[in-house]
Design a protein around this motif. Structure first.
Motif, short mmCIF file in Angstrom:
data_model
loop_
_atom_site.label_atom_id
_atom_site.label_comp_id
_atom_site.label_asym_id
_atom_site.label_seq_id
_atom_site.Cartn_x
_atom_site.Cartn_y
_atom_site.Cartn_z
N GLN A 1 24.18 55.25 -39.51
CA GLN A 1 24.43 54.25 -38.48
C GLN A 1 25.49 54.69 -37.47
OE1 GLN A 1 22.55 51.03 -38.87
NE2 GLN A 1 22.88 51.41 -36.69
N HIS B 1 18.77 49.18 -38.16
CA HIS B 1 18.02 49.90 -39.19
C HIS B 1 16.83 49.07 -39.65
CE1 HIS B 1 17.19 51.72 -43.16
NE2 HIS B 1 17.65 52.82 -42.61
N ASP C 1 26.05 46.71 -35.41
CA ASP C 1 26.08 48.07 -34.87
C ASP C 1 25.30 48.08 -33.56
OD1 ASP C 1 27.48 49.99 -36.80
OD2 ASP C 1 26.16 48.89 -38.15
#
Length: 378
Positions: free
Chosen positions: A306, A144, A140
Motif C-alpha cells: 500500500q 486494495h 490510503d
C-alpha cells in the motif's frame, strides 16, 4: 436530520495508527454534529483477541524480516480471483469476532476504516447473518481488492482514482463519495506561510508513523552531511527502541546539526506548522496531514504494498519526492532553491482535503434516518 438514539460503531484495526486515527476523527466530528448519538470506536485486532494479536505480530515480523514475501502476497491478493479467496478466508477466520461486537454493541450503522472488518461484515451480509448498513472509509490513496464488496452500502474514498477503480470493479458510483482521508480537525485551520518556515534555521521533521518504522535512524545520520544548517526533529511514535537509539546517538556522537527527539505526541500539527519539509514513509494519514498543512513531503523507503502505491500517487501529483540512499543532495537542493518547495506547497494546497472527516460525518448524520437516501439500491 440528526442521529437520534442511534448507535454508530466505527471499527478500525491497530496495524499502525492511521486506521484508528481516521476512525477517531470521524467519531469526533459525529459527536459535534449529533451529540445525542451513541458513537463508539473499537479495535478489531485488540489485545483481547488472540487471532488479532497473532495477525498483527505476523504482519510486523513479515514487514521487518520478509518484506519481499509481503510484497508478493499484497500484489497476488490484488488479483480478482486470488483476492476473492483471501477475502473469504479472512471473513471465515474473523466472523466470530465481528458477531461478538454486534452482540455487544447492537449498532444501527457500521463504519469501517480497515479492510479486515469490512471484508468480514460483507461476508456476514452475503450469508444473511447481518442486515445493518455498512460504510467503508479507505485510508490510503489507492484501494486494495480487500476493500471491494458488493454488500457495502457506501464508500468514502481519498480521490477520484479510487472512485474510478471501484466503479470499474462494479461498485455503483452512486455509492462512492470522494471525501479525502479523514484526519483530526487540528489540521483543518492551518493558514500557510512559507516565510515563517524558512526563518533562521530550517526545521526538517522526520516521522515513521505511529510505530516509528522506516529508515529513520539512517536518515538522521545521512543528514549530518548537509552543508546548510538545519534543525532535525524526529517523532519516534510508540517505537521506544528507536527513541532510545536516537537519544544515544545524540549523547555519544558529535552531530553537525541539532537533533530533537520526541516520542508519541498529539501535537504533530504544531510540529508540521514549524517545519520546512517532512521526511516520512508514505502512510495515508501522515501524508494527508502533511497535505492539509501544505507541507512538502520527502518520502523515505516505503513499506511494500500500500505504501508503495501511496508513494506513486503522491509523486505523480507533485507534492512529494522519493528519496534514495544519497538523500542529502536532494535536501540541499530544496533548501537552496525554495521555489521548488513553494511549487510543492502550491500543489499540496490544490490536493489537500482537511475537512474529510467532517464530510463523512455530515453525510452520515444527515442521512442515517433515511436509509434509501444514504444507501441507494443501485
Amino acid at each position: 436530520m440528526s442521529i437520534i438514539s442511534r448507535k454508530v460503531l466505527i471499527i478500525s484495526a491497530s496495524v499502525g495508527d492511521g486506521h484508528t486515527q481516521a476512525a477517531n476523527a470521524i467519531r469526533d466530528e459525529l459527536i459535534c454534529i449529533s451529540p445525542s448519538a451513541d458513537i463508539k470506536v473499537v479495535d478489531f485486532l485488540d489485545q483481547t483477541n488472540s487471532l488479532g494479536r497473532l495477525i498483527k505480530e505476523a504482519y510486523l515480523k513479515m514487514i521487518d524480516f520478509f518484506p519481499n514475501v509481503y510484497d508478493f502476497l499484497y500484489h497476488w491478493s490484488q488479483e480478482t480471483y486470488s483476492g476473492t479467496s483471501i477475502k473469504n478466508i479472512t471473513a471465515y477466520l474473523m466472523k466470530m469476532k465481528l458477531l461478538q461486537l454486534l452482540q455487544n454493541y447492537t449498532p444501527d450503522l457500521l463504519v469501517f476504516t480497515h479492510p479486515f472488518p469490512c471484508c468480514t461484515a460483507a461476508y456476514l451480509r452475503r450469508t444473511r447473518q447481518l442486515a445493518t448498513p455498512l460504510v467503508a472509509v479507505t485510508t490510503d490513496f489507492s484501494a486494495h481488492e480487500m476493500w471491494i464488496h458488493a454488500e457495502i452500502d457506501q464508500y468514502f474514498v481519498a480521490n477520484h482514482e479510487i472512485k474510478a477503480f471501484l466503479a470499474k470493479r462494479g461498485i455503483s458510483t452512486k455509492r462512492i463519495f470522494v471525501s479525502g482521508i479523514p484526519i483530526s480537525p487540528k489540521f483543518t485551520n492551518f493558514q500557510s506561510s512559507i516565510s515563517r518556515k524558512t526563518a533562521n534555521m530550517p526545521i526538517i521533521l522526520i516521522m515513521g508513523g505511529g510505530l516509528g518504522l522506516g529508515a529513520v535512524e539512517e536518515t538522521v545520520v545521512n543528514l549530518q552531511a548537509a552543508k546548510t544548517k538545519i534543525h532535525i526533529v524526529v517523532v519516534t511514535g510508540k517505537n521506544k527502541k528507536l527513541q532510545k537509539n536516537l537519544l544515544n546517538l545524540k549523547a555519544k556522537t558529535f552531530l553537525t546539526h541539532p537533533l530533537t527527539v520526541i516520542g508519541y505526541t498529539e501535537h504533530i500539527h504544531k510540529l508540521m506548522a514549524k517545519s520546512i519539509m517532512l521526511m516520512t514513509k508514505p502512510g495515508g494519514l501522515t501524508c494527508s496531514e502533511a497535505l492539509a498543512m501544505e507541507l512538502p513531503i520527502l518520502l523515505l523507503k516505503p513499506l511494500p504494498g500500500q505504501e508503495e502505491e501511496n508513494a506513486d500517487f503522491l509523486t505523480r501529483q507533485g507534492v512529494a519526492l522519493q528519496l534514495s540512499v544519497s538523500l542529502t543532495p536532494i535536501v540541499e537542493k530544496l533548501l537552496q532553491q525554495p521555489q521548488i518547495l513553494q511549487d510543492m506547497q502550491s500543489k499540496a494546497r490544490a490536493l489537500r482535503q482537511p475537512d474529510a472527516a467532517n464530510h463523512v460525518a455530515n453525510r452520515l448524520s444527515a442521512c442515517i434516518d433515511n436509509p434509501n437516501t444514504l444507501f441507494p439500491a443501485s
